[in-house]
Design a protein around this motif. Structure first.
Motif, mmCIF file in Angstrom:
data_model
loop_
_atom_site.group_PDB
_atom_site.id
_atom_site.type_symbol
_atom_site.label_atom_id
_atom_site.label_comp_id
_atom_site.label_asym_id
_atom_site.label_seq_id
_atom_site.Cartn_x
_atom_site.Cartn_y
_atom_site.Cartn_z
ATOM 1 N N ARG A 34 0.837 -1.205 0.000
ATOM 2 C CA ARG A 34 0.000 0.000 0.000
ATOM 3 C C ARG A 34 0.873 1.257 0.000
ATOM 4 O O ARG A 34 0.636 2.203 -0.738
ATOM 5 C CB ARG A 34 -0.894 -0.004 1.238
ATOM 6 N N LEU A 35 1.884 1.229 0.849
ATOM 7 C CA LEU A 35 2.780 2.394 0.927
ATOM 8 C C LEU A 35 3.420 2.670 -0.431
ATOM 9 O O LEU A 35 3.472 3.818 -0.886
ATOM 10 C CB LEU A 35 3.903 2.128 1.945
ATOM 11 N N LEU A 36 3.874 1.607 -1.078
ATOM 12 C CA LEU A 36 4.542 1.784 -2.367
ATOM 13 C C LEU A 36 3.560 2.305 -3.418
ATOM 14 O O LEU A 36 3.916 3.130 -4.257
ATOM 15 C CB LEU A 36 5.174 0.467 -2.826
ATOM 16 N N GLU A 37 2.326 1.821 -3.349
ATOM 17 C CA GLU A 37 1.330 2.335 -4.291
ATOM 18 C C GLU A 37 1.046 3.807 -4.023
ATOM 19 O O GLU A 37 0.975 4.618 -4.941
ATOM 20 C CB GLU A 37 0.032 1.522 -4.174
ATOM 21 N N ASN A 88 3.600 5.962 -5.406
ATOM 22 C CA ASN A 88 3.878 5.703 -6.829
ATOM 23 C C ASN A 88 5.205 4.977 -7.029
ATOM 24 O O ASN A 88 5.954 5.269 -7.955
ATOM 25 C CB ASN A 88 3.898 7.009 -7.628
ATOM 26 N N LEU A 89 5.486 4.054 -6.149
ATOM 27 C CA LEU A 89 6.752 3.330 -6.239
ATOM 28 C C LEU A 89 6.539 1.839 -6.503
ATOM 29 O O LEU A 89 7.496 1.073 -6.521
ATOM 30 C CB LEU A 89 7.543 3.483 -4.927
ATOM 31 N N ALA A 90 5.257 1.460 -6.704
ATOM 32 C CA ALA A 90 4.960 0.032 -6.823
ATOM 33 C C ALA A 90 5.768 -0.626 -7.939
ATOM 34 O O ALA A 90 6.278 -1.730 -7.785
ATOM 35 C CB ALA A 90 3.464 -0.162 -7.047
ATOM 36 N N ASP A 91 5.913 0.079 -9.066
ATOM 37 C CA ASP A 91 6.641 -0.539 -10.183
ATOM 38 C C ASP A 91 8.161 -0.458 -9.978
ATOM 39 O O ASP A 91 8.930 -0.974 -10.784
ATOM 40 C CB ASP A 91 6.239 0.112 -11.511
ATOM 41 N N LYS A 92 8.587 0.191 -8.904
ATOM 42 C CA LYS A 92 10.024 0.280 -8.620
ATOM 43 C C LYS A 92 10.425 -0.635 -7.458
ATOM 44 O O LYS A 92 11.569 -0.604 -7.012
ATOM 45 C CB LYS A 92 10.414 1.722 -8.236
ATOM 46 N N ALA A 93 9.449 -1.409 -6.973
ATOM 47 C CA ALA A 93 9.672 -2.184 -5.751
ATOM 48 C C ALA A 93 10.920 -3.051 -5.809
ATOM 49 O O ALA A 93 11.627 -3.207 -4.814
ATOM 50 C CB ALA A 93 8.451 -3.043 -5.452
ATOM 51 N N ASP A 94 11.210 -3.606 -6.984
ATOM 52 C CA ASP A 94 12.323 -4.537 -7.088
ATOM 53 C C ASP A 94 13.582 -3.897 -7.675
ATOM 54 O O ASP A 94 14.509 -4.600 -8.081
ATOM 55 C CB ASP A 94 11.906 -5.765 -7.904
ATOM 56 N N GLU A 95 13.580 -2.580 -7.729
ATOM 57 C CA GLU A 95 14.791 -1.900 -8.228
ATOM 58 C C GLU A 95 15.651 -1.429 -7.070
ATOM 59 O O GLU A 95 15.119 -0.963 -6.056
ATOM 60 C CB GLU A 95 14.385 -0.683 -9.073
ATOM 61 N N PRO A 96 16.962 -1.505 -7.226
ATOM 62 C CA PRO A 96 17.818 -0.952 -6.168
ATOM 63 C C PRO A 96 17.564 0.548 -6.028
ATOM 64 O O PRO A 96 17.361 1.243 -7.039
ATOM 65 C CB PRO A 96 19.237 -1.211 -6.683
#
Lengths: 350, 270
Positions: free
Chosen positions: A145-148, A151-159
């Protein structure tokens, strides 16, 4: 505030949205002092700061550079050992039980990365949740939820290292929130962000307070942030609280503008008196062929009045530069008060 | 919606602490796997130094190297493990301060001390990982196979490393208070060589120095194949006393320095 007393806090209540929680003091700072050095060389970075914050409130700590904002925040957080005074968070005296306090408070500090840039965004959230005593698996939904929200949901797996500055700042905030504390300190949260990212972050902070009842204490130089996010403002100057008011009472602070005015030749004594009597002017500098002064105005429109006075005196205007208003001057201008007095020091223009 | 404090999954007791340990361990493992070039070069440096000592020494003084190769292997093993465990704390603290994560670690409900203990345990585990790999390569390259009974070597190794960890805590504390002390970090690495090679048999008082007794007993166990329970109780007592003593001293110094740094307002500076 008594030592080691414990009042009921949201964390002690089992029901969500407990009406009794409204108006409950979650942070109480009493006569906080921090002095570096001693004798004649002593520097009083924080000099008797007291204020309280209710649950779900957003409080801005403002002040010019060197006012003691960061030292105050770090002293509250225990990162600086205060010389005197008490801090209670969620009813727990910080000096008595820092570990219990850290169950309730998290912080994102100025100029620090606050996260591990070589880990991914999601890994950071998991790590900081565990550091805060939370089960990262149980907190997974909240993290998503926080990532959404950020607006970071699509960056979740990026360093984190691969993200933009604004995104990194949001990851820092998300990692702070991932710990799930109910009080969050943010030191200059929008520093270095572009306008769009700053606006987005402001909206997010307001939502956290309104919807999640999270208490936020933030320090900022950015008046726009303070005006749009905070319920209340504590203004510090020289390590002391010079104002503690609802944000709407300080609306004048946010409209205040400062200018550096340069005119040709010298300004006759009468004109100068007229200006200083009517407006807050300072730093008069008489040069060979020109005169320069700074003027702080309750709002930008008032500048016309200053220019009219100069025009009437037949002084040709050479230049007008916008200045960053000095926060302390602004406050004194707006309220006409000074620390510890009701005198109208500095209230020329009001 | 309420703030999630004290909600399900919140635990600062032993279970939560174990969870934090696993998170810290996972973080270290992820970094080792995600940055293989870093990891390989870290391991490669350890091996390279050994190859220089072994092949270089054999070229210059073949008999001396041949006679003392088992001692060199055990000494080098302990030295490389000590460096990993020690530098993980001393360099680690400096890096965390630079990243701004040191203050985050400080604000944990587990307490700064326990959080740093986790960091230390992760470092020691990492040093065992590198130690095992290094030992395997050293024994393969030299053709000398030592007695590696885990029940003897692991506890002895852990106790032998403890003083290095204590020194790591001490320097970690100095780094929090005084910041730029990298030169001192590096000097300690050479100091460790002297401690590991200390002539304890000749000067028994030296066994009370950090690393010296651990080095001596590891040599006995691995070269002569003596099991832990067959080592002299008095010598083991000295090992335990020095391990606990230096670790406790280092931890106390660390605690003192972090408080000192917070009094001076320099905790997160670098």
């Amino acid at each position: 505030m008594s030592q080691a007393t414990r009042r009921p806090s949201r964390s002690d209540t089992s029901s969500d949205g407990d009406p009794e929680a409204a108006g409950e003091t979650v942070l109480a700072v009493d006569n906080l002092q921090k002095t570096y050095g001693d004798g004649d060389d002593a520097v009083h970075a924080v000099d008797g700061v007291s204020f309280a914050v209710d649950r779900g409130e957003v409080v801005g700590v403002l002040g010019p550079n060197g006012a003691g904002k960061t030292t105050t925040i770090k002293s509250i957080l225990g990162l600086v050992v205060p010389t005197a005074g008490t801090v209670e968070i969620a009813g727990v005296n910080a000096a008595d039980d820092a570990r219990a306090v850290y169950q309730h408070v998290g912080a994102m500090l100025e100029g620090a990365r606050n996260t591990y840039w070589r880990l991914t965004v999601a890994e950071n959230l998991r790590f900081f949740a565990a550091l805060g005593g939370r089960d990262p698996d149980v907190a997974r939904d909240r993290h998503e939820r926080l990532l959404e929200q950020f607006n970071l949901a699509d960056k979740a797996d990026e360093p984190v290292n691969d993200l933009s500055r604004g995104q990194k700042q949001k990851v820092s905030l998300a990692a702070t929130l991932a710990r799930g504390t109910d009080v969050v300190f943010l030191d200059e949260p929008t520093l270095g962000l572009d306008v769009e990212a700053s606006v987005e972050l402001r909206r997010e902070l307001r939502r956290l307070a309104d919807e999640e009842d999270i208490t936020i204490v933030l320090s900022s130089h950015d008046m726009d942030v303070v005006e749009s996010v905070c319920d209340r403002v504590v203004i510090l100057a020289d390590g002391q609280v010079i104002a503690d008011d609802p944000v709407e009472d300080l609306v004048g602070v946010f409209e205040t503008q400062a200018y550096r005015v340069t005119v040709e030749g010298q300004v006759p004594g009468g004109v100068r008196t007229q200006l200083t009597d009517s407006y807050h002017t300072e730093n008069w500098d008489v040069l060979e062929d020109r005169t320069r002064f700074d003027v702080t105005l309750a709002d930008g429109d008032t500048l016309h009045g200053v220019l009219d006075v100069l025009q009437a005196a037949d002084r040709q205007l050479l230049d007008v530069d916008g200045l960053e208003p000095d926060l302390e001057d602004v406050f004194l201008d707006v309220t006409g008060t000074a620390p510890g007095s009701d005198a109208d020091e500095g209230g020329d223009g009001e | 919606m309420s703030a999630p404090t004290q909600s399900a999954g919140f635990d600062t007791g032993p279970r939560g602490y174990l969870r934090y340990f696993l998170a810290a361990f996972r973080k270290r493992l992820l970094l080792l796997l995600r940055y293989p070039v870093n990891t390989i070069s870290q391991f490669g440096t350890i091996l390279l130094v050994f190859f220089v000592v072994f092949y270089g020494g054999r070229a210059v003084a073949p008999t001396a190297i041949s006679d003392s190769i088992e001692g060199i292997i055990v000494g080098y093993l302990l030295w490389s493990m000590s460096i990993t465990a020690y530098s993980g704390l001393s360099w680690g603290v400096t890096r965390e301060a630079q990243w701004g994560t040191l203050e985050q670690l400080f604000m944990s409900p587990f307490g700064f001390g326990p959080v740093m203990v986790v960091k230390m345990v992760v470092n020691v585990l990492e040093s065992f990982l590198w130690g095992a790999l290094t030992l395997l390569v050293m024994m393969t390259v030299t053709g000398h196979w030592l007695a590696v009974d885990p029940l003897t070597v692991v506890p002895l190794g852990a106790l032998a490393l403890a003083p290095a960890v204590g020194i790591g805590f001490f320097f970690g504390g100095l780094a929090i208070r005084f910041k730029r002390i990298e030169n001192a970090f590096q000097l300690m690495q050479f100091f460790f060589i002297g401690l590991i090679a200390a002539p304890v048999a000749q000067y028994p008082l030296m066994k009370w120095l950090p690393l010296a007794q651990g080095s001596q007993l590891l040599q006995t166990a691995m070269k002569d194949g003596v099991a832990l329970w067959n080592l002299p109780a008095g010598e083991l007592a000295v090992l335990v006393a020095t391990a606990v003593g230096y670790l406790a001293l280092g931890y106390a110094a660390f605690h003192y320095c972090q408080r000192w740094a917070r009094r001076e307002g320099v905790m997160g500076h670098y």
